[in-house]
Design a protein around this motif. Structure first.
Motif, PDB file in Angstrom:
ATOM      1  N   HIS A  77      -3.603  16.237  35.053  1.00  0.00           N
ATOM      2  CA  HIS A  77      -4.917  17.066  35.166  1.00  0.00           C
ATOM      3  C   HIS A  77      -4.949  17.863  36.279  1.00  0.00           C
ATOM      4  O   HIS A  77      -4.386  17.713  37.445  1.00  0.00           O
ATOM      5  N   GLU A  79      -7.312  19.138  37.821  1.00  0.00           N
ATOM      6  CA  GLU A  79      -8.413  19.202  38.950  1.00  0.00           C
ATOM      7  C   GLU A  79      -7.851  19.260  40.190  1.00  0.00           C
ATOM      8  O   GLU A  79      -6.888  18.345  40.500  1.00  0.00           O
ATOM      9  N   ASP A  81      -8.530  17.750  42.983  1.00  0.00           N
ATOM     10  CA  ASP A  81      -8.507  16.321  43.731  1.00  0.00           C
ATOM     11  C   ASP A  81      -6.955  15.751  43.389  1.00  0.00           C
ATOM     12  O   ASP A  81      -6.535  14.828  44.167  1.00  0.00           O
ATOM     13  N   HIS A  82      -6.418  16.255  42.395  1.00  0.00           N
ATOM     14  CA  HIS A  82      -5.134  15.905  42.044  1.00  0.00           C
ATOM     15  C   HIS A  82      -4.077  16.755  41.897  1.00  0.00           C
ATOM     16  O   HIS A  82      -2.953  16.579  42.485  1.00  0.00           O
ATOM     17  N   ASP A 163      -8.262  10.341  35.463  1.00  0.00           N
ATOM     18  CA  ASP A 163      -9.692  10.062  35.882  1.00  0.00           C
ATOM     19  C   ASP A 163     -10.204   8.737  35.051  1.00  0.00           C
ATOM     20  O   ASP A 163     -10.946   7.944  35.548  1.00  0.00           O
ATOM     21  N   HIS A 222      -8.069   7.236  40.381  1.00  0.00           N
ATOM     22  CA  HIS A 222      -9.078   6.852  41.624  1.00  0.00           C
ATOM     23  C   HIS A 222      -9.258   5.455  41.507  1.00  0.00           C
ATOM     24  O   HIS A 222      -9.308   4.800  40.437  1.00  0.00           O
TER      25      HIS A 222
HETATM   26 FE1  FEO Z   1     -11.321  15.278  37.002  1.00  0.00          FE
HETATM   27 FE2  FEO Z   1     -10.293  13.241  39.734  1.00  0.00          FE
HETATM   28  O1  FEO Z   1     -10.676  14.699  38.645  1.00  0.00           O
END
Ligand code: FEO
Length: 395
Positions: A77, A79, A81-82, A163, A222
């Protein structure tokens, strides 16, 4: 901290205990960014962390293996945060190949200069042999972004689910059987409502594709790792993907001089039927993240606002905007609120509720200045109608 999922597969992520605002998501229990190291004849790092934690991730990798032995970094992914730490991670791991799908490569190129990155583009069903184990890839578009992908280790029945199935829940322990299940499920529900809910159809497709797979462990990007309560989180996702309602009535409101608050309480009183769960949510006391989680499994909603400057109150508008973006399905609802001389409070709420494509049970319930006894009786009758609707929708 026990970070071992199974022999030679470890969590190497970051627990972010102090974060509370995750791009407007109210993360009241903190956040984790999960990354995993699969050590084999060829070692693979699955996902990364936010950019500021690249060093910590690399230290954890170095504690488990020679960084020079890491052959692949899988990006499920794009995004940040990763993927935020990827530039530093790829710089630090010489000779490593980034593994991702085509859309992910395009998204990463939109964030970083990827021209020098060695990349391997994978398609759904492709398998990457590591030695004793292998990685198999499944595209899961819109769970959560268009490029989103799962990575599966068939030899361990282990799913790296990115996610999906995640929770914003910081803890010293890494597994579902080491943490309070009810709290983790509540955070998984809150996460689903605020991050995944608009993509329920994509979630259903994804669950259908997983139906034939043996899954003993779900390792999301997460929160805690599901190894004991896999069936529970899969069942919960099936319910949430359908926005399956409980016999639950919500009264959500904002008020100026307590008139709309009195109407809200009368509606809540009227909804007091056996078997009906009821909650009153003041939009300036309960954050939008929690409101979305409550709406996910509610059957019926009364939404109220006093009139302010010819419109509804600002936080009522914010809550409705949040719900419009998240698109919860299949609720019964009506608008209510007080006014002095203009229209636009309860009427504005009514218009926004209709945009949500919910079943609107009645015209807006209004009180001029102060709700009279007659208006409060009408509120109680409307509350009862909501409760009956809630019971009916769960039969
Ligand atoms: Fe959709 Fe934890 O990023």
């Amino acid at each position: 901290m026990n970070t071992t999922l199974c022999e030679n597969i470890d969590w190497v992520g970051r627990v972010d205990w102090s974060v509370r605002d995750f791009h407007s998501y109210d993360a009241e229990h903190g956040v984790t960014y999960n990354a995993y190291l699969v050590r084999d004849e060829q070692t693979a790092l699955v996902d990364a962390v936010r950019a500021p934690y690249a060093d910590e991730l690399l230290r954890k990798v170095a504690a488990l293996c020679d960084p020079a032995s890491v052959r692949y970094v899988v990006c499920n992914h794009a995004e940040l945060d990763h993927a935020g730490a990827l530039p530093e991670v790829l710089r630090a791991l010489p000779g490593v190949t980034l593994v991702c799908n085509k859309r992910c490569a395009e998204a990463l190129a939109g964030h970083f200069d990827t021209s020098s990155w060695k990349q391997r583009i994978v398609k759904p069903g492709d398998t990457l042999p590591l030695g004793r184990r292998s990685l198999r890839f499944l595209d899961t578009p819109m769970v959560h972004w268009p490029e989103s992908m799962f990575t599966y280790v068939p030899e361990e029945k282990l799913l790296f689910s990115m996610d999906a199935f995640g929770q914003h829940y910081a803890s010293a322990e890494r597994f579902d059987d080491q943490t309070p299940l009810a709290a983790v499920l509540e955070e998984a529900k809150t996460y689903y409502a605020n991050i995944i809910m608009p993509y329920g159809k994509a979630v259903k497709t994804c669950l259908e594709r997983l139906a034939g797979w043996e899954i003993a462990t779900i390792a999301p990007s997460h929160g805690v790792i599901w190894r004991t309560h896999v069936a529970e989180i899969l069942a919960a996702y099936r319910d949430w993907a359908d926005c399956r309602p409980k016999a639950k009535v919500l009264v959500i409101f904002d008020t100026m001089w307590e008139s709309t608050a009195r109407m809200a309480e009368a509606i809540l009183d009227g909804a007091d039927l056996p078997g009906v769960q009821r909650k009153l949510l003041h939009v300036r006391r309960v954050n939008l993240t929690r409101i979305a989680a409550e709406v996910l499994d509610a059957a019926a909603v009364a939404f109220g606002s006093a009139m302010l400057h010819g419109g509804m109150m600002p936080m009522a508008a914010a809550a409705l905007t949040h719900l419009e973006n998240l698109r919860p399905k299949g609720k019964a609802a009506f608008a209510f609120g007080s006014y002095g001389w203009g229209r636009g409070g309860p009427e504005g709420v009514d218009e926004r509720l209709r945009n949500l494509d919910w079943q609107i049970l009645r015209e807006p319930l209004r009180a001029k200045y102060r709700p009279s006894d007659e208006v409060l009786d009408e509120c109680r009758a409307a509350g009862r109608m909501l409760a009956e609707k809630a019971l009916e929708s769960c039969r």
